[in-house]
Every structure is written in C-alpha cells, then in structure tokens.
Write a protein that holds these residues in place. Structure first.
Motif, PDB file in Angstrom:
ATOM      1  N   PRO A  21       5.528   4.092  15.840  1.00  0.00           N
ATOM      2  CA  PRO A  21       4.377   3.743  15.165  1.00  0.00           C
ATOM      3  C   PRO A  21       4.597   3.482  13.485  1.00  0.00           C
ATOM      4  CG  PRO A  21       4.762   6.212  15.397  1.00  0.00           C
ATOM      5  CD  PRO A  21       5.742   5.437  16.456  1.00  0.00           C
ATOM      6  N   TYR A  24       2.379   4.683   8.430  1.00  0.00           N
ATOM      7  CA  TYR A  24       1.054   5.327   8.211  1.00  0.00           C
ATOM      8  C   TYR A  24       0.429   6.230   9.175  1.00  0.00           C
ATOM      9  CZ  TYR A  24      -4.202   5.080   7.099  1.00  0.00           C
ATOM     10  OH  TYR A  24      -5.372   5.445   6.726  1.00  0.00           O
ATOM     11  N   GLU A  25       0.770   5.719  10.406  1.00  0.00           N
ATOM     12  CA  GLU A  25       0.383   6.631  11.318  1.00  0.00           C
ATOM     13  C   GLU A  25       0.900   8.176  11.273  1.00  0.00           C
ATOM     14  OE1 GLU A  25       0.417   4.814  15.064  1.00  0.00           O
ATOM     15  OE2 GLU A  25      -0.429   3.146  14.307  1.00  0.00           O
ATOM     16  N   GLN A  26       2.225   8.055  10.945  1.00  0.00           N
ATOM     17  CA  GLN A  26       2.941   9.329  11.006  1.00  0.00           C
ATOM     18  C   GLN A  26       2.421  10.005   9.708  1.00  0.00           C
ATOM     19  OE1 GLN A  26       6.926   7.914  10.539  1.00  0.00           O
ATOM     20  NE2 GLN A  26       7.204   7.136  12.573  1.00  0.00           N
ATOM     21  N   ARG A  29      -0.823  11.832  10.868  1.00  0.00           N
ATOM     22  CA  ARG A  29      -0.402  12.803  11.986  1.00  0.00           C
ATOM     23  C   ARG A  29       0.201  14.096  11.017  1.00  0.00           C
ATOM     24  NH1 ARG A  29       3.476  10.225  14.964  1.00  0.00           N
ATOM     25  NH2 ARG A  29       4.829  11.709  14.575  1.00  0.00           N
TER      26      ARG A  29
END
Length: 92
Positions: A21, A24-26, A29
């Motif tokens: 991913p 940004y997604e990390q 999260r």
C-alpha cells in the motif's frame, strides 16, 4: 521519495508478490492505531522506530559540509513550521 522497501518500476523483483500500500495508507493506519491505543503502548514502538533511524543515520559517513547542509535544512524547516504554528494560533 520512494519507499525503499518497494522495488522500483522495471527493477528486478518489481513483479514479485502483492503490491504494497502507498505510504499514505500506512500513515492512516498508524493514526487510527494511536487513537485506539494508549501512549504507553504505541510510545515505545514509535521510539524504537525513531531510534533505529537515528542509529542508521549515524552509521553513514557524512562530510562536515553535508552535515552543515542537513543542519541548515532542518533549521529552516523548523522555522517554517514555527511560523505556520504561530499563524494558526493567531487565527483562533
């Protein structure tokens, strides 16, 4: 800036395994995780990551000129962030 754990397009291993991913997604999260967990849980984890980055940076041979350029960049960035914080605080 590329994710050093993700192979560059066209390089060996670029087609191996599932796509990771985006950063940004990390970040999203991680933000959700620290909202759900007390600082006593995520604090030491974050400290371990930061300390590892510092140790890695210290292990790299850097000339005096490069250190000075890095310091100037950091100081400039901190000044800019301080100015942004002051502007945001004055608007409230």
């Amino acid at each position: 800036m590329s994710d050093s754990r993700t192979p560059e397009e066209g390089s060996a291993g670029a087609d191996d395994g599932p796509e990771r991913p985006p950063r940004y997604e990390q970040v999203i999260r991680w933000a959700e995780y620290i909202k759900a967990q007390p600082p006593e849980v995520w604090g030491p984890q974050q400290n371990a990551v930061v300390n590892g980055q510092i140790e890695s940076a210290q292990a790299v041979d850097v000339s005096v000129e490069e250190k000075q350029a890095i310091r100037e960049f950091a100081d400039e960035t901190l000044r800019a962030e301080g100015e942004t914080d002051e502007e945001n605080n004055s608007e409230e």
